[in-house]
Design an enzyme around this catalytic site. Structure first.
Site, PDB file in Angstrom:
ATOM      1  N   HIS A  62       0.807  -1.216   0.000  1.00 23.20           N
ATOM      2  CA  HIS A  62       0.000   0.000   0.000  1.00 23.20           C
ATOM      3  C   HIS A  62       0.844   1.271   0.000  1.00 23.20           C
ATOM      4  CE1 HIS A  62      -3.340  -2.448   2.264  1.00 23.20           C
ATOM      5  NE2 HIS A  62      -3.253  -2.772   0.997  1.00 23.20           N
ATOM      6  N   LYS A  72       6.007   6.038   7.297  1.00 21.48           N
ATOM      7  CA  LYS A  72       5.412   5.210   8.354  1.00 21.48           C
ATOM      8  C   LYS A  72       6.501   4.666   9.275  1.00 21.48           C
ATOM      9  CE  LYS A  72       1.897   3.893   5.050  1.00 21.48           C
ATOM     10  NZ  LYS A  72       1.460   2.917   4.068  1.00 21.48           N
ATOM     11  N   HIS A 119       4.316  -0.282   1.126  1.00 21.75           N
ATOM     12  CA  HIS A 119       4.513  -0.987   2.400  1.00 21.75           C
ATOM     13  C   HIS A 119       3.553  -2.163   2.512  1.00 21.75           C
ATOM     14  CE1 HIS A 119       3.376  -1.296   6.845  1.00 21.75           C
ATOM     15  NE2 HIS A 119       4.557  -1.852   6.739  1.00 21.75           N
ATOM     16  N   TYR A 132       1.495   1.823  13.996  1.00 25.62           N
ATOM     17  CA  TYR A 132       2.403   2.656  13.222  1.00 25.62           C
ATOM     18  C   TYR A 132       1.968   4.103  13.188  1.00 25.62           C
ATOM     19  CZ  TYR A 132      -0.826   0.999   9.524  1.00 25.62           C
ATOM     20  OH  TYR A 132      -1.928   0.633   8.799  1.00 25.62           O
ATOM     21  N   LYS A 169      -9.751  -6.480  -1.734  1.00 23.78           N
ATOM     22  CA  LYS A 169      -9.119  -5.322  -2.387  1.00 23.78           C
ATOM     23  C   LYS A 169      -7.662  -5.642  -2.739  1.00 23.78           C
ATOM     24  CE  LYS A 169      -7.809  -1.815   0.105  1.00 23.78           C
ATOM     25  NZ  LYS A 169      -7.775  -0.716   1.077  1.00 23.78           N
ATOM     26  N   ASP A 170      -6.948  -6.228  -1.799  1.00 23.93           N
ATOM     27  CA  ASP A 170      -5.521  -6.503  -2.032  1.00 23.93           C
ATOM     28  C   ASP A 170      -5.312  -7.610  -3.065  1.00 23.93           C
ATOM     29  OD1 ASP A 170      -4.753  -4.497  -0.390  1.00 23.93           O
ATOM     30  OD2 ASP A 170      -4.129  -5.762   1.284  1.00 23.93           O
TER      31      ASP A 170
HETATM   32  C1  TDO Z   1      -5.521   2.753   6.224  1.00 22.67           C
HETATM   33  C2  TDO Z   1      -6.840   3.261   6.802  1.00 22.67           C
HETATM   34  C3  TDO Z   1      -8.001   2.542   6.660  1.00 22.67           C
HETATM   35  N1  TDO Z   1      -9.169   3.006   7.160  1.00 22.67           N
HETATM   36  C4  TDO Z   1     -10.384   2.192   6.993  1.00 22.67           C
HETATM   37  C5  TDO Z   1     -10.735   1.840   5.565  1.00 22.67           C
HETATM   38  C6  TDO Z   1     -11.337   0.461   5.674  1.00 22.67           C
HETATM   39  O1  TDO Z   1     -12.728   0.566   5.941  1.00 22.67           O
HETATM   40  C7  TDO Z   1     -10.682  -0.155   6.895  1.00 22.67           C
HETATM   41  C8  TDO Z   1      -9.600  -1.185   6.556  1.00 22.67           C
HETATM   42  O2  TDO Z   1      -8.691  -0.574   5.653  1.00 22.67           O
HETATM   43  P1  TDO Z   1      -7.612  -1.443   4.862  1.00 22.67           P
HETATM   44  O3  TDO Z   1      -8.221  -2.706   4.414  1.00 22.67           O
HETATM   45  O4  TDO Z   1      -7.006  -0.541   3.834  1.00 22.67           O
HETATM   46  O5  TDO Z   1      -6.548  -1.751   6.015  1.00 22.67           O
HETATM   47  P2  TDO Z   1      -5.076  -2.362   5.838  1.00 22.67           P
HETATM   48  O6  TDO Z   1      -5.081  -3.361   4.743  1.00 22.67           O
HETATM   49  O7  TDO Z   1      -4.581  -2.755   7.159  1.00 22.67           O
HETATM   50  O8  TDO Z   1      -4.269  -1.083   5.312  1.00 22.67           O
HETATM   51  C9  TDO Z   1      -3.015  -0.733   5.838  1.00 22.67           C
HETATM   52  O9  TDO Z   1      -2.051  -1.640   5.313  1.00 22.67           O
HETATM   53  C10 TDO Z   1      -0.706  -1.372   5.687  1.00 22.67           C
HETATM   54  C11 TDO Z   1       0.181  -2.365   4.963  1.00 22.67           C
HETATM   55  C12 TDO Z   1      -0.315   0.047   5.472  1.00 22.67           C
HETATM   56  O10 TDO Z   1       0.797   0.369   5.069  1.00 22.67           O
HETATM   57  C13 TDO Z   1      -1.318   1.075   5.879  1.00 22.67           C
HETATM   58  O11 TDO Z   1      -0.954   2.369   5.433  1.00 22.67           O
HETATM   59  C14 TDO Z   1      -2.705   0.711   5.407  1.00 22.67           C
HETATM   60  O12 TDO Z   1      -2.742   0.833   3.990  1.00 22.67           O
HETATM   61  O13 TDO Z   1     -10.131   0.934   7.631  1.00 22.67           O
HETATM   62  C15 TDO Z   1      -9.232   4.214   7.826  1.00 22.67           C
HETATM   63  O14 TDO Z   1     -10.315   4.641   8.295  1.00 22.67           O
HETATM   64  N2  TDO Z   1      -8.079   4.929   8.004  1.00 22.67           N
HETATM   65  C16 TDO Z   1      -6.880   4.511   7.500  1.00 22.67           C
HETATM   66  O15 TDO Z   1      -5.839   5.209   7.691  1.00 22.67           O
END
Ligand code: TDO
Length: 186
Positions: A62, A72, A119, A132, A169-170
């Site tokens: 991401h 980060k 990351h 983080y 998504k990923d």
């Molecule tokens: C990243 C993030 C997500 N969210 C919300 C969106 C979604 O509904 C829920 C879960 O989001 P994600 O599936 O993107 O979560 P995740 O896959 O854990 O995303 C994270 O991965 C790691 C590797 C990183 O480096 C981070 O910056 C972030 O991208 O949380 C926020 O409200 N604030 C945030 O800063």
């Protein structure tokens, strides 16, 4: 504080001391002065925490685009993860290269990943808790992802694809070639 620059020297592994006694331990997990001396001197504006229930969870790869690109400072406060940083800065001598470090509740290390990097991490234990600090706020429209097992990046993940758990998504993220031009090396 132990400070180690990795093979991509802008990525820094720091390990703050832990003071143990019969009660447990005490540790300064973030000290602005010591981090600055270590080369981590951008201001942080958001703290995140995630819990991954099972070993084999992969989150990433991401990033967010400018002006929301995030540096980060990542640590693992429960269990263990394998944390990876990929240089996505066009013009960088290490463009497309990756470095990784194990972060765990035992080794107490933190990985500094500057803006302009992708990351991701995988969990090496059940119930891995990751915390983080970020240098920019979350901005949904600026979010980008690259597929975790990109052939172009050839990241040497410590587990097999069939043992991984990813978000929908990923799983749909594109190859690293899509990331061309996302960031410039400054
Ligand atoms: C990243 C993030 C997500 N969210 C919300 C969106 C979604 O509904 C829920 C879960 O989001 P994600 O599936 O993107 O979560 P995740 O896959 O854990 O995303 C994270 O991965 C790691 C590797 C990183 O480096 C981070 O910056 C972030 O991208 O949380 C926020 O409200 N604030 C945030 O800063």
């Amino acid at each position: 504080m132990k400070v180690e620059r990795l093979a991509i020297p802008d990525v820094i592994l720091v390990t703050p001391p832990r003071f143990s006694d019969n009660r447990g331990f005490f540790s300064e997990t973030y000290n602005i002065q010591r981090m600055k001396e270590a080369g981590i001197d951008l201001p942080f504006v958001q703290d995140n925490q995630s819990l991954s229930r099972e070993k084999g969870v992969v989150r990433g790869l991401h990033c967010q685009l400018d002006p929301y690109a995030q540096g980060k400072l990542v640590r693992c406060t429960r269990g263990a993860i394998w944390d990876v940083a990929i240089d996505a800065r066009t013009g960088s001598p290490t463009y497309g290269k990756w470095v990784a470090a194990e972060l765990s509740e035992n080794n107490w290390s933190q990985l500094w990943i500057p803006p302009g990097f992708l990351h991701g991490f995988c969990t090496l234990t059940d119930n891995a808790e990751v915390q983080y600090k970020c240098t920019a706020l979350y901005d949904k429209a600026s979010e980008r992802a690259v597929i975790w097992n990109s052939k172009e990046l050839a990241i040497d993940w410590p587990m097999k694809a069939e043992d991984t758990i990813l978000s929908e998504k990923d799983l749909q993220a594109p190859e690293f070639s899509e990331a061309k031009g996302w960031f410039q090396y400054k």
